[in-house]
Scaffold this motif. Structure first.
Motif, short mmCIF file in Angstrom:
data_model
loop_
_atom_site.label_atom_id
_atom_site.label_comp_id
_atom_site.label_asym_id
_atom_site.label_seq_id
_atom_site.Cartn_x
_atom_site.Cartn_y
_atom_site.Cartn_z
N HIS A 43 -4.01 -1.10 -10.18
CA HIS A 43 -4.48 -2.15 -9.25
C HIS A 43 -4.56 -1.57 -7.83
CE1 HIS A 43 -4.55 -5.98 -7.08
NE2 HIS A 43 -4.90 -6.54 -8.23
N ARG A 44 -5.48 -2.10 -7.01
CA ARG A 44 -5.63 -1.53 -5.66
C ARG A 44 -4.47 -1.88 -4.74
NH1 ARG A 44 -9.28 -5.75 -5.59
NH2 ARG A 44 -8.93 -7.24 -3.89
N SER A 45 -3.75 -2.98 -5.05
CA SER A 45 -2.60 -3.34 -4.20
C SER A 45 -1.45 -2.37 -4.46
CB SER A 45 -2.14 -4.77 -4.52
OG SER A 45 -0.78 -4.91 -4.20
N SER B 71 0.76 -2.41 -7.93
CA SER B 71 0.60 -1.24 -8.80
C SER B 71 1.91 -0.46 -8.90
CB SER B 71 -0.52 -0.33 -8.28
OG SER B 71 -0.28 0.02 -6.94
N ARG C 53 -1.68 8.47 -5.65
CA ARG C 53 -1.52 7.24 -4.87
C ARG C 53 -0.67 7.50 -3.64
NH1 ARG C 53 -3.33 2.08 -7.24
NH2 ARG C 53 -2.51 1.32 -5.27
#
Lengths: 123, 361
Positions: free
Chosen positions: B151-153, B157, B183
């Motif tokens: 997920h982008r959050s 994530s 990330r």
């Protein structure tokens, strides 16, 4: 009797449960100020003290100094129960007069056996 | 009645003023009602949480000593508050007690509820659900958590990745390491805590393997420094050869990898790497090289370290002086002699400074 100084109500209940099963009467203190008042007013020392480090009003180290300053409390076993696990925290507590240092999260079996050993030793 | 009075006013200005006043009064009444409702809802929530804690604390405390054999009924509207209470107890305890708490949670059926909560719109509810499923070692949620880990959050994530590591570290760690490398919005300190919980035995080999793999491709190389920093949590002996291989590719990997790699060296047979990078053009690599020689260097490194005492960077001079002080056979008096014999004012100052520190150590 065991004095239990812990500000987390869930953990205080858990410790009370464990100590009850071992047959101890428990005096709870939810912050440093209540504990300090209890220590200053108590006529006889408890069999053991379970002491959190990070407490409102007065921290565990201040209370430990107060405990060790009373001559009749000098031999009371004190177990520090805290989330601080750095070596310098352990050394500081042991230097200040703690008998044991247990890091949270803890194993209930380990706590029970240390309590039994310390109480047996002081009897 | 108010409307009748307002409609009776002929003057349009007065009429507008009266309407505005009536609207303001109505708005205040609505606001007061809303505040009272929010306060009442909060009080009710607190009362429910207190009642839940009163009912369930004895059951949760019992798990500290034994697995429950019977399971009280958990009311549907209490399930969410129970997750909070259960997670808190789980994080207070270690060992067998955690297993007992998992038995209780499965017995009262919170796993399906937590899985449903993963689809919630509320970030808080999803985070609590992920924490719970991780603690429960719930293998049925691996696929959903795997998708959430991408997920982008960063908050969502990372929580999903943490839960996956708790559920199945051996299978999930190798899959998550490329994500950990890539990330940059996942805080390295939080990753280090999660890996520390898994233990050096579990993480050493996959971590070193992932760092080597990432170093082979130009597209994945930017993530190598993060993995190398995390290798400090691994067993030194298990990663010894991998660090050697990484340092052989130093020219492609750059100073951001060389410096942490040097910090990982603990075998005197690898001291040649530190010697090689004492003259590197990036100052923090020279610091790392000097610090490494302080740990694993020999008496023969004295001559190599002396030129660093004249380095333009204070930290290089300081670490080089410390490395000299800790070389076998070195004593504060010898540092004083070196200081007296050097023509470089900065080098002499640093040697005296470190000699004084050594005397007081």
């Amino acid at each position: 009797m065991v004095l239990c100084v812990e500000d987390d109500s869930d953990l205080a209940y858990l410790l009370q449960f464990i100590l009850d099963r071992e047959g101890f009467a428990v005096q709870q203190a939810a912050d440093g100020q209540i504990a300090r008042r209890w220590i200053e007013a108590a006529s006889a020392p408890p069999a053991l003290i379970l002491l959190d480090v990070m407490l409102p009003h007065a921290d565990g180290y201040e209370l430990l100094d107060l405990i060790r300053a009373r001559p009749d409390w000098a031999q009371v076993p004190v177990i520090m129960l805290t989330a601080r696990s750095r070596e310098r925290d352990v050394v500081r507590a042991l230097d200040a007069g703690a008998s044991e240092y247990i890091v949270k999260p803890f194993k209930p079996d380990e706590l029970r056996s240390r309590i039994k050993r310390l109480v047996k030793k002081t009897k | 009645m108010g409307c009748v009075i307002v409609s009776d006013i002929a003057d349009p200005v007065l009429r507008f003023a009266a309407l505005t006043a009536a609207g303001a009064v109505a708005l205040v009444v609505v606001l007061i009602a809303a505040i009272l409702l929010v306060r009442a809802a909060r009080k009710l929530g607190e009362w429910r949480a207190r009642r839940l804690a009163r009912d369930w604390r004895p059951v949760l405390a019992q798990c500290a000593v034994a697995a429950p054999e019977t399971f009280p009924t958990l009311r549907a509207r209490e399930r969410y508050t129970f997750l909070d209470l259960w997670n808190h107890h789980y994080e207070l305890l270690r060992g067998e007690a955690q297993h007992h708490l998992r038995v209780l949670a499965r017995g009262v059926g919170i796993a399906p509820f937590a899985r449903r909560l993963l689809q919630s719109r509320s970030m808080r509810q999803r985070l609590i659900a992920m924490t719970t499923l991780g603690h429960l070692h719930d293998t049925a949620s691996i696929a959903t958590l795997g998708a959430l880990a991408r997920h982008r959050s960063p908050t969502l994530s990372f929580a999903a990745a943490r839960a996956l590591l708790e559920i199945s570290p051996a299978t999930q760690l190798p899959q998550l390491l490329p994500l950990i490398a890539a990330r940059r919005d996942w805080p390295l300190s939080a990753i280090a805590l999660a890996l520390k919980d898994l233990g050096a035995d579990t993480i050493s080999e996959p971590l070193a393997h992932a760092a080597l793999e990432a170093s082979r491709e130009a597209s994945t190389r930017p993530g190598v420094p993060r993995l190398v920093h995390l290798m400090e949590l691994a067993h030194g002996s298990a990663i010894c050869n991998d660090v050697d291989q990484l340092l052989r590719r130093a020219e492609y990997l750059g100073p951001e990898v060389i410096a942490p790699c040097l910090r990982l060296l603990n075998d005197p047979r690898q001291a040649h790497w530190a010697r090689q990078f004492l003259s590197h053009n990036v100052w923090y690599v020279r610091v790392a090289a000097a610090t490494t020689l302080q740990r694993i260097g020999g008496a023969e490194d004295c001559e190599r370290l002396l030129p660093l005492l004249g380095d333009a960077h204070w930290w290089v001079r300081y670490r080089a002086a410390h490395a000299l002080a800790r070389l076998p056979g070195m004593a504060p008096q010898r540092l004083d002699e070196l200081a007296a014999n050097t023509r470089d004012r900065f080098a002499a100052q640093m040697l005296r400074h470190v000699a004084a520190e050594e005397r007081f150590a």
